[in-house]
Design a protein around this motif. Structure first.
Motif, PDB file in Angstrom:
ATOM      1  N   LEU A   1       5.336   4.099  10.401  1.00  0.00           N
ATOM      2  CA  LEU A   1       4.302   3.678   9.242  1.00  0.00           C
ATOM      3  C   LEU A   1       4.237   4.507   7.867  1.00  0.00           C
ATOM      4  CD1 LEU A   1       1.288   3.068  11.723  1.00  0.00           C
ATOM      5  CD2 LEU A   1       2.430   1.167  10.197  1.00  0.00           C
ATOM      6  N   ILE A   2       4.579   5.769   8.324  1.00  0.00           N
ATOM      7  CA  ILE A   2       4.286   6.768   7.174  1.00  0.00           C
ATOM      8  C   ILE A   2       5.610   6.361   6.102  1.00  0.00           C
ATOM      9  CG2 ILE A   2       4.566   9.086   6.415  1.00  0.00           C
ATOM     10  CD1 ILE A   2       3.003   9.779   8.995  1.00  0.00           C
ATOM     11  N   ARG A   3       6.895   6.051   6.707  1.00  0.00           N
ATOM     12  CA  ARG A   3       8.131   5.810   6.176  1.00  0.00           C
ATOM     13  C   ARG A   3       7.916   4.531   5.220  1.00  0.00           C
ATOM     14  NH1 ARG A   3      11.864   9.604   5.160  1.00  0.00           N
ATOM     15  NH2 ARG A   3      12.205  10.800   7.120  1.00  0.00           N
ATOM     16  N   GLU A   4       7.304   3.605   5.974  1.00  0.00           N
ATOM     17  CA  GLU A   4       7.042   2.306   5.177  1.00  0.00           C
ATOM     18  C   GLU A   4       5.948   2.648   4.004  1.00  0.00           C
ATOM     19  OE1 GLU A   4       7.516  -0.843   9.074  1.00  0.00           O
ATOM     20  OE2 GLU A   4       5.495  -0.200   8.357  1.00  0.00           O
ATOM     21  N   TRP A   5       5.140   3.112   4.337  1.00  0.00           N
ATOM     22  CA  TRP A   5       3.969   3.472   3.087  1.00  0.00           C
ATOM     23  C   TRP A   5       4.866   4.139   1.961  1.00  0.00           C
ATOM     24  CZ3 TRP A   5       2.377   7.862   0.485  1.00  0.00           C
ATOM     25  CH2 TRP A   5       1.270   7.679  -0.393  1.00  0.00           C
ATOM     26  N   LEU A   6       5.719   5.062   2.239  1.00  0.00           N
ATOM     27  CA  LEU A   6       6.417   5.888   1.245  1.00  0.00           C
ATOM     28  C   LEU A   6       7.336   5.019   0.595  1.00  0.00           C
ATOM     29  CD1 LEU A   6       7.308   8.659  -0.180  1.00  0.00           C
ATOM     30  CD2 LEU A   6       8.955   8.707   2.094  1.00  0.00           C
ATOM     31  N   GLN A   7       7.892   3.954   1.295  1.00  0.00           N
ATOM     32  CA  GLN A   7       8.889   3.172   0.644  1.00  0.00           C
ATOM     33  C   GLN A   7       8.113   2.060  -0.299  1.00  0.00           C
ATOM     34  OE1 GLN A   7      10.806   1.093   3.880  1.00  0.00           O
ATOM     35  NE2 GLN A   7      12.106   2.936   4.403  1.00  0.00           N
ATOM     36  N   GLN A   8       7.015   1.770  -0.010  1.00  0.00           N
ATOM     37  CA  GLN A   8       6.286   0.773  -0.749  1.00  0.00           C
ATOM     38  C   GLN A   8       5.595   1.608  -1.900  1.00  0.00           C
ATOM     39  OE1 GLN A   8       2.898  -0.131   1.495  1.00  0.00           O
ATOM     40  NE2 GLN A   8       4.088  -1.479   3.217  1.00  0.00           N
ATOM     41  N   GLN A   9       5.558   2.841  -1.812  1.00  0.00           N
ATOM     42  CA  GLN A   9       5.151   3.632  -3.047  1.00  0.00           C
ATOM     43  C   GLN A   9       6.373   3.876  -4.157  1.00  0.00           C
ATOM     44  OE1 GLN A   9       1.738   4.595  -3.592  1.00  0.00           O
ATOM     45  NE2 GLN A   9       1.621   3.004  -2.181  1.00  0.00           N
ATOM     46  N   THR A  10       7.546   3.926  -3.611  1.00  0.00           N
ATOM     47  CA  THR A  10       8.356   4.194  -4.358  1.00  0.00           C
ATOM     48  C   THR A  10       9.463   3.339  -4.780  1.00  0.00           C
ATOM     49  OG1 THR A  10       9.800   4.786  -2.454  1.00  0.00           O
ATOM     50  CG2 THR A  10       8.683   6.604  -3.747  1.00  0.00           C
ATOM     51  N   ALA A  11       8.918   1.764  -4.374  1.00  0.00           N
ATOM     52  CA  ALA A  11       9.859   0.470  -4.746  1.00  0.00           C
ATOM     53  C   ALA A  11       9.851   0.324  -6.115  1.00  0.00           C
ATOM     54  CB  ALA A  11       9.159  -0.354  -4.047  1.00  0.00           C
TER      55      ALA A  11
END
Length: 338
Positions: free
Chosen positions: A328-338
Motif C-alpha cells: 500500500l505504501i509503495r502504491e501511494w508513493l508511485q501515485q505521488q511520483t507518477a
C-alpha cells in the motif's frame, strides 16, 4: 495476413491452455489429498516437511541468508526416531501445498519435543514467525504463514464446542470431526480491512504500543458482523483517527497469520485536506501522524537495525515487503511520483 494471425492466435491459445492445465492439475491433486485419506497418508511418505516448534518455524542461516529447509520424509523420520514418544507423529502433519511436480508439502509442529536436540541435529534454529518474515525470501513467507495458521487452528480446536468431546484431524489437516455429534469443523479466516489514508499529498501511518520501536504501518481492524468492506474502512478510520473518508478503492488482499488467521483486505482511502486533523484513539494507538513524500522515501530505505538514533529515539520504518501494508505504501508513493 488473416491466416498468419489465426496461426499466432492458435499458438498463444495453446500455450495458455497448457499453463492453465498445469495449474488445474495441481489444484485437483491437492483437493484429492484433502478428500482421500489413504492417498494423503501415502503422500506423507514421499513429501517434504517444514518443521515448527511451538508455532515457530525452523530456519537455517547460510552466509547472510536465512533459508527455510524442506526436509524429506526420511529426514523427518530420522529426527522423530530420536524421541520414542514421537513414533506416530508424522500423522500430526498438515498439508500446506505441493510443488509444480506434485510433490506434497507438509508442516509439522514438534513443540512437545526437546528443541535444542532438534536444532543441533539440523544445524539451525526455531525462530518466531514475526521475525522470520523479515528475513526469509518472498516465496517462503506465504507458506510459513499458512502453515502456522493451520497448525494453530488445530491446536485450538481439539474439542467439539457442542459436545466437549475430542475432535479428530483428517490426514491432510483440512478439517476436524467430532464423531460424537457428527459435526465437521473447517479452518476459517477473519476478514480485516487495512487502509492507507491520504489527504492527497500526505499519507497517514500509525503504531500500536506492541509494535517494534519505530515501526509505523497502515490502519487496520476486523470487520464487524454485517459490515461490507466499505463500511468497515470508514468506521475504522473514524474510530482510530477521527477522520471521515470521502472515497476509497480496493488494492489487493493477503492471508496474514496474526493475530490468528486473517484475510487482509487492503484499500486506499481519501480524506478532505481541509478536515485532516487527527484525533487519535489512545486506547488503540500509541501514535498516528501524517507522512510527506520525502519521509516515505526515506522510511522505505530504512532497516529496523539502523533506525535507532544516538539519543535512544527511533526513526520511522515500515513493514517488510512481504506485508501488504508495504505494498500500500509503495502504491501511494508511485501515485505521488507518477
Amino acid at each position: 495476413m488473416a491466416a498468419v494471425y489465426q496461426a499466432l492466435h492458435r499458438r498463444a491459445s495453446s500455450l495458455v491452455c497448457r499453463l492453465h492445465s498445469t495449474y488445474v492439475r495441481k489444484m485437483r491433486y491437492l483437493n484429492q489429498l484433502k478428500e482421500d485419506d489413504s492417498l494423503c497418508r501415502q503422500a506423507q511418505t514421499s513429501g517434504t516437511f517444514y518443521l515448527f516448534h511451538n508455532l515457530s518455524p525452523f530456519l537455517r542461516k547460510v552466509g547472510k541468508k536465512y533459508l527455510v529447509p524442506q526436509l524429506s520424509a526420511a529426514e523427518t523420520r530420522q529426527i522423530l526416531e530420536k524421541f520414542p514418544e514421537a513414533e506416530q507423529w508424522m500423522e500430526k502433519s498438515v498439508l500446506i501445498g505441493c510443488s509444480d511436480e506434485h510433490r506434497p508439502r507438509f508442516a509439522l509442529d514438534l513443540g512437545a519435543l526437546d528443541k535444542p536436540v532438534i536444532e543441533s541435529e539440523l544445524q539451525g534454529s526455531f525462530t518466531d514467525l514475526r521475525k522470520a518474515l523479515f528475513v526469509v525470501d518472498e516465496e517462503d513467507s506465504p507458506l510459513l504463514a499458512l502453515a502456522q495458521s493451520l497448525l494453530r487452528w488445530h491446536e485450538s480446536h481439539q474439542y467439539c464446542s457442542k459436545t466437549g468431546q475430542p475432535t479428530e484431524k483428517n490426514p491432510a489437516g483440512s478439517k476436524r470431526v467430532c464423531h460424537a455429534s457428527g459435526v465437521t469443523y473447517y479452518p476459517q479466516m477473519s476478514p480485516v480491512v487495512i487502509t492507507l489514508v491520504s489527504d492527497g499529498s500526505r499519507c497517514l501511518l500509525a503504531r500500536q504500543p506492541s509494535f517494534p520501536p519505530g515501526m509505523f504501518t497502515a490502519l487496520s481492524g476486523f470487520c464487524d458482523l454485517g459490515e461490507n468492506v466499505e463500511e468497515a474502512v470508514r468506521r475504522e478510520v473514524a474510530e482510530e483517527v477521527g477522520l471521515e473518508v470521502e472515497s476509497l478503492h480496493y488494492s489487493a488482499s493477503q492471508h496474514w497469520p496474526f493475530p490468528s488467521s486473517s484475510l487482509m483486505i487492503a484499500c486506499h482511502a481519501l480524506v478532505g485536506a481541509q478536515r485532516a486533523e487527527i484525533s487519535m484513539d489512545t486506547l488503540e494507538l500509541e501514535e498516528a501522524r501524517w507522512f510527506g513524500l520525502e519521509e516515505i522515501v526515506e522510511g522505505l530505505k530504512r532497516q529496523p537495525s539502523s533506525s535507532k538514533q544516538d539519543d535512544g529515539s527511533f526513526l520511522p520504518w515500515f513493514p517488510p515487503k512481504q506485508a501488504i501494508a508495504h505494498q500500500l505504501i509503495r502504491e501511494w508513493l508511485q501515485q505521488q511520483t507518477a
